[in-house]
Motif scaffolding. Structure first.
Motif, PDB file in Angstrom:
ATOM      1  N   ASP A 238     -10.060  51.921  -0.649  1.00 41.71           N
ATOM      2  CA  ASP A 238      -9.345  51.293   0.461  1.00 41.71           C
ATOM      3  C   ASP A 238      -9.523  49.772   0.391  1.00 41.71           C
TER       4      ASP A 238
ATOM      5  N   MET B 173      -7.867  56.335  -3.798  1.00 40.76           N
ATOM      6  CA  MET B 173      -7.855  54.941  -4.241  1.00 40.76           C
ATOM      7  C   MET B 173      -8.698  54.123  -3.271  1.00 40.76           C
TER       8      MET B 173
ATOM      9  N   THR C 245      -7.432  47.109  -8.226  1.00 38.79           N
ATOM     10  CA  THR C 245      -7.345  48.421  -7.582  1.00 38.79           C
ATOM     11  C   THR C 245      -8.469  49.261  -8.166  1.00 38.79           C
TER      12      THR C 245
ATOM     13  N   VAL D 138      -5.768  49.985 -12.061  1.00 32.89           N
ATOM     14  CA  VAL D 138      -6.151  51.395 -11.962  1.00 32.89           C
ATOM     15  C   VAL D 138      -5.223  52.066 -10.939  1.00 32.89           C
ATOM     16  N   THR D 139      -4.710  53.246 -11.289  1.00 38.43           N
ATOM     17  CA  THR D 139      -3.760  53.915 -10.392  1.00 38.43           C
ATOM     18  C   THR D 139      -4.230  55.323 -10.032  1.00 38.43           C
ATOM     19  N   PHE D 140      -3.520  55.879  -9.069  1.00 39.32           N
ATOM     20  CA  PHE D 140      -3.821  57.252  -8.656  1.00 39.32           C
ATOM     21  C   PHE D 140      -3.592  58.238  -9.800  1.00 39.32           C
TER      22      PHE D 140
ATOM     23  N   GLU E  21      -7.688  55.283   0.151  1.00 36.97           N
ATOM     24  CA  GLU E  21      -6.328  55.483   0.623  1.00 36.97           C
ATOM     25  C   GLU E  21      -5.349  55.143  -0.502  1.00 36.97           C
ATOM     26  N   PRO E  22      -4.470  56.053  -0.876  1.00 37.44           N
ATOM     27  CA  PRO E  22      -4.399  57.441  -0.435  1.00 37.44           C
ATOM     28  C   PRO E  22      -5.632  58.239  -0.868  1.00 37.44           C
TER      29      PRO E  22
END
Lengths: 804, 344
Positions: B290, B288, B305, B221-223, B255-256
């Motif tokens: 932490d 995301m 993630t 999983v990404t931003f 984070e971020p």
């Protein structure tokens, strides 16, 4: 934090419009708004007050003579801080202050030709006491607008998130802006000479101070600061006090390094940084006496506490107009220790705020030297000696940032070259390695940059999170069953809404008082630090909130209320989701039309059976057909019109009419009907399991058997109407059930009449269908079944007989 | 007059009379008068015996025809009269159809719950399921395990109500993340709608309010995935043309981190009182997960993630219905609540 753009420009060669700077800061993680400093006041001038005398007729007014160097003005003022020789700003005739245009005005017999202005009228601070007195080095006759930059100078209003203590200063913010725009920061380093004549005696007796540097400065003259220092402080939202205090504040704002100046003559013996002793007290600079605890860190001399470390100084050692020698402290204290003490004392200062968020331990001497330079220059002091205790010098930690981590977290790639460039702009020394970069984290970011992910954030935010293109994840297919509770509540909500109830949302914290009135125990969970005492008890039923809502609406003459809420109630060990209903007044507002006599009426009011009907209807939509009612003992309900509801022997709620005595005390109508149903159990302990908990509709609903189809009857039924006479105490529901169970041939049983013959007897008439699965029943057979039924009922029900 | 003529004139006479009849009673007596056993037609036919068989046959046929004609007419008339009688009966009981209805009027939805349900349904339709936790929460779940250590300034971001039993009223729905991750293995896709509490009360802050938390944890999983999901969500609620802006920010548990603004729903981005002239409205916080949070719940941050987001329901409801004071939402003054009939 307020930061004048002009101050930033001392650290950066930057010519970008303030609005653009603010926008980029917002885009990279620092919330910024640009404001103009003060408001321009046309027709104003700096004047010098030449005389002050009392108004002959009015006690509270003063008459001032003032000059702008060209002409004289007579001004009447109520301000108490004016004095002969003071330089102030005069709004002359024709000036506009907010909505007021200045005109010559007579106060009694005295004419006033203008108005002296405070910071409030200049649009600089929200509230100001007294007239704004300018420093002596300002010349009368100057244009205040030009002098102060009113309505011109850009001020950044900045909100720094708790992780970014490094940006809590002009210097730190300049570094950030420099990184954003790729401009290298410049810095004018201080030039000071510190003699070795008198080395301060300093003992560090705690591990909660990481660095302490004391400098003795002698021969200072305490006086007001020059104009430019004062103006910078004012622009940053601070009040000038005197040159020494102003310089420490100035450095705090510029460098982010808190400083404290002690009056050296008030210190007995050496300085000790230590834990407070039990029972020690100090009167702090705000005039409060503070009791200290052993976990607090203090600065003391041989006999007394001089300051609370990192938070505030003491009255006993403060710099005043007679001070000549000072000890200038620059230190770094433990952030947690400062925070704990600050929290306990409910005392947050510019200093404690910065220590909590981290102060750059490596910049300490630089910041302090800048202060010494200013003190030497502006207060005629001379540095006599220093001592710097720094037992454990900062070692930069190394953090590796892998290219693949950036990609894995952000979803887009940032090359190691790009990462190095970004990090170095942030003044973080960075080297390229095979699979990424390795950075040495400088002290100013040591609180915030500890892990690889922290660097991912840094490169991500400066590269631009906003411009990255969206992608769509594959969402794991989870069983819809997992939202069953939610769907169950929606179903409940829809039912009550469709049944005419208005949905309400009430506070879950309530007043103790209503519990006392209703005569029920006050629930155990309370808010310790409540905002209002009347909102301090966590309710354990919905009735209290619904009654409060009713009372609120009665104030607006709203007499017909039917409301429901689905919400939480609280118990020692668990929480419940309930639905609560309250109904009073008219059930149906419209007209009722009877065909026969063409009469219309609006008299369809709530009563026990109507609300019971709603509840039963709801329960039936959930598949509960067998609901038992037992008398309720709730003290706030009318004991003869209330019931506890049971399904499969489990108490799932109640329904009832308000007790008339309670209604009187609450000043609410007596026809108020209330019901609560226990929908769900909410886990508080993870080890708990909701499934085992009894008496919740959701659990019963989940476990209820599905209907099983039965063949439709093949033979016609025989219908008989039967009227019984029974004792008043006989419950109709039980009688109907007994009839139904009296023979396998009894089908539908329908009650069609109940009336009271006298106080002790009532008549109950039912219509019963008789049928057999394999044949049509003959009259004789039915007669015989009825006869047997009556015999069996007679045994079960007191005084039952057939009515003829 | 011969018999034939007699019968025909009898027929004519009957037809005329029947046509004029206006009541069923009268029609019945005409039926008896002409067609009854002692009626006029029978009376004439009694003389039939004197005739020859040919004539008898001819007259008989004529009589039958006339009889049928009269009968048909009577039937027809009967239908007409019954119709008329019914019409009169109905008319007699005519009602004023504009009188107020006499059925239960459906109740009003509360704008908060309505908004909460609407938003939840959007995420449910995307495949998220609903998770929940208690409102009386352990400090550990509300703060510590969310990477908000005891003596960290981040705690000041949320003014907390503390309880006499040592717990607190959750300040956000984020502890549900912790509870979910402690009891389920990734992949996880949940939302957590619910009540939260902060010690704050003014026209834009209520000490009790509602949030929805979202959490997606999986191996990749990404931003930008977060951006995608939130884009779909925001466009569903505020329309396809809404402007969306991600501003980096700070939350201890992500984070971020970022705050998400939408273009002002009132002025469309021009700048107005609602958006304080900026053209943007802060609508939610996200980021995301932490790694410290993952470690607290024993999920391997090198393997998984995740993203999380949280948004305030009141703010969205207030924007949607242009409500200017948050306190109105909790007063339950029916003059307010009744304005929200007909919303979901």
């Amino acid at each position: 934090m307020r930061v004048p753009y002009s101050w930033i420009k001392e650290f950066l060669d930057i010519d970008i419009p303030a609005e653009d700077v603010a926008q980029r800061l917002n885009e990279t993680g620092i919330e910024t708004v640009v404001e103009k400093f003060g408001k321009k006041v046309e027709n104003s001038v700096v004047v010098k007050i030449t005389s002050v005398k009392k108004h002959p007729e009015r006690d509270k007014l003063l008459i001032c003579e003032a000059t702008d160097g060209k002409r004289k003005y007579q001004v009447v003022t109520a301000a108490k801080n004016v004095f002969e020789g003071a330089k102030v700003i005069l709004a002359k005739v024709g000036a506009r202050i907010k909505d007021l245009v200045i005109k010559p005005v007579k106060f009694g017999s005295v004419l006033s030709e203008g108005m002296f202005l405070s910071l409030e009228e200049l649009g600089i601070s929200e509230k100001a006491e007294g007239i704004f007195i300018l420093p002596d080095d300002v010349k009368e006759g100057e244009d205040p607008n030009r002098l102060l930059g009113l309505g011109e100078e850009d001020i950044f209003e900045i909100e720094i998130t708790p992780n970014r203590g490094d940006a809590l200063s002009v210097r730190g913010l300049s570094r950030e802006i420099g990184a954003v725009f790729g401009i290298k920061r410049k810095e004018k380093l201080p030039v000071v000479s510190i003699a070795q004549e008198e080395i301060p005696q300093i003992e560090l007796l705690t591990e909660k101070a990481y660095r302490y540097r004391g400098v003795i400065i002698k021969g200072v003259t305490v006086k007001p600061s020059p104009f430019d220092i004062q103006l910078k402080l004012i622009k940053s939202g601070q009040n000038p006090i005197n040159n020494i205090v102003d310089i420490t504040n100035y450095i705090l704002l510029q460098e982010g390094q808190p400083l404290h100046a002690f009056d050296l003559k008030k210190i007995e013996g050496g300085i000790k940084i230590r834990n407070a002793k039990k029972g020690e007290k100090i009167i702090t600079l705000d005039g409060e006496e503070r009791s200290l605890r052993p976990e607090d860190i203090v600065i003391s001399d041989n006999s007394k506490v001089l300051a609370i470390a990192g938070i505030i100084g003491g009255e006993n050692s403060k710099v005043d107009e007679n001070t000549t020698d000072i000890l200038l402290e620059a230190a770094v204290f433990d952030n947690i220790s400062v925070r704990k003490t600050s929290k306990r004392l409910a005392l947050s200062t510019e200093s404690s705020y910065r220590f909590e968020r981290g102060v750059d331990i490596e910049n300490l001497p630089n910041a302090q030297d800048k202060a010494i330079e200013l003190i030497t220059k502006l207060a005629d002091g001379e540095a006599f000696g220093e001592k710097d205790i720094y037992p454990d010098p900062y070692e930069p930690r190394e953090i590796k940032l892998r290219e693949k981590t950036t990609k894995r977290v952000l979803g887009f790639s940032i090359s190691k070259e790009k990462a190095k460039q970004i990090l170095e702009r942030l003044e973080i020394p960075t080297q390229i390695v095979e699979d990424g970069t390795v950075s040495k984290i400088p002290a100013f970011r040591s609180m915030d940059l500890e892990r690889e992910i922290d660097l991912v954030e840094e490169v991500g935010r400066l590269e631009g999170l906003n411009k990255a293109k969206e992608t769509f994840p594959k969402i794991p297919v989870e069983s819809f069953r997992k939202s069953e509770e939610f769907q169950f509540e929606l179903r409940t909500r829809d039912f009550f809404k469709d049944s005419g109830f208005d949905e309400v949302v009430t506070y879950t914290f309530v007043d103790e008082e209503i519990y006392n009135i209703l005569g029920i125990p006050v629930p155990p969970i309370r808010i310790k630090n409540y905002l209002l005492k009347t909102q301090s008890i966590m309710r354990d039923n919905l009735a209290v909130s619904l009654i409060k809502t009713l009372i609120h609406n009665l104030r607006f003459q709203n007499r017909d209320i039917k409301i429901f809420e689905i919400s939480s109630v609280f118990f020692e060990e668990h929480e419940e989701i309930r639905t609560g209903m309250l109904a009073t007044g008219k059930a149906v507002k419209g007209f009722n039309y009877t065909k026969g006599n063409r009469s219309f009426s609006t008299q369809i009011s709530w009563d026990f059976l109507k609300l019971k009907g709603v509840i039963e209807s709801y329960l039936k939509t959930l598949g509960f057909f067998d609901i038992q009612l037992r008398p309720s003992e709730k003290s706030y309900l009318n004991p003869y019109e209330s019931a506890e509801l049971f399904i499969e022997g489990q108490n799932v709620g109640y329904i009832g009419r308000i007790h008339p005595k309670k209604a009187d005390i609450l000043e609410i109508p007596k026809d108020v009907y209330i019901s609560e149903l226990k929908l769900r159990y909410v886990l508080r302990k993870l080890s708990d399991t909701a499934v085992e908990k009894e008496g919740y509709l959701f659990n019963l609903f989940k476990n209820r058997p599905l209907p099983v189809f039965k063949e439709l009857p093949k033979f016609p039924s025989v219908k008989r109407d039967i009227a019984f006479e029974v004792d008043e105490s006989v419950q109709v529901d039980k009688l109907l059930k007994a009839i139904k169970e009296s023979s396998e041939h009894v089908g539908r049983v329908e009650l069609f009449d109940v009336y009271y013959i006298d106080e002790n007897r009532k008549s109950v008439a039912v219509s019963v269908d008789f049928r057999a699965e394999d044949r049509s029943l003959s009259d004789e057979e039915v007669n015989s079944i009825v006869k047997d039924m009556i015999e069996s009922l007679k045994d079960k029900f007191k005084g039952l007989k057939l009515r003829t | 007059m011969n018999l034939k003529d007699q019968i025909e004139s009898l027929g004519k006479e009957a037809v005329e009379l029947i046509k004029k009849v206006e009541s069923l009673d009268k029609l019945n007596s005409l039926r008896v008068e002409y067609l009854g056993k002692k009626g006029k037609l029978k009376t004439i036919l009694k003389t039939l015996g004197k005739l020859s068989p040919e004539e008898r046959k001819e007259i008989g046929q004529l009589a039958n025809r006339i009889k049928e004609q009269i009968e048909d007419l009577i039937k027809e008339k009967e239908v007409q009269l019954k119709e008329k009688a019914l019409e009169e009966e109905l008319k007699k009981h005519k009602i004023d159809i504009t009188l107020p209805s006499a059925w239960i009027e459906a109740g009003s939805s509360h704008p908060i719950i309505s908004t909460l349900v609407e938003i939840s349904q959007i995420f449910i339709s995307m495949g998220f399921s609903v998770a929940e936790g208690p409102e009386v929460e352990k400090e550990e779940y509300n703060f510590d395990m969310l990477n908000i250590p005891k003596d960290h300034p981040a705690r000041d971001m949320q003014d907390t109500f503390f309880l006499n039993n040592g717990d607190l009223l959750r300040t956000h729905t984020s502890p549900v993340q912790i509870r979910t991750m402690l009891t389920r293995k990734p992949p996880i896709a949940v939302i957590a709608p619910g009540r939260v509490y902060r010690k704050d009360a003014d026209p834009t802050h209520s000490p009790m309010f509602h949030q929805i938390e979202g959490l997606l944890v999986d191996t990749d999983v990404t931003f930008t995935d977060l951006k995608g999901i939130l884009k779909i969500f925001l466009e569903s609620v505020f329309g396809k043309n809404v402007g969306i802006r991600f501003r980096p920010s700070y939350f201890p548990f992500t984070e971020p981190s970022a705050e998400v603004d939408i273009s002002c729903t009132v002025c469309g981005g021009e700048g107005c009182r609602v958006c304080k002239g900026t053209g943007w409205l802060e609508i939610l916080g996200c980021g995301m997960v932490d790694p410290n949070v993952f470690e607290a719940v024993s999920i391997d941050p090198e393997k998984y993630t995740g993203f999380a987001f949280g948004l305030g329901i009141e703010r969205i409801a207030m924007l949607k219905y242009r409500i200017n004071d948050i306190r109105l939402l909790f007063e339950n003054d029916m003059r307010f609540n009744h304005q929200f009939k007909g919303i979901r």
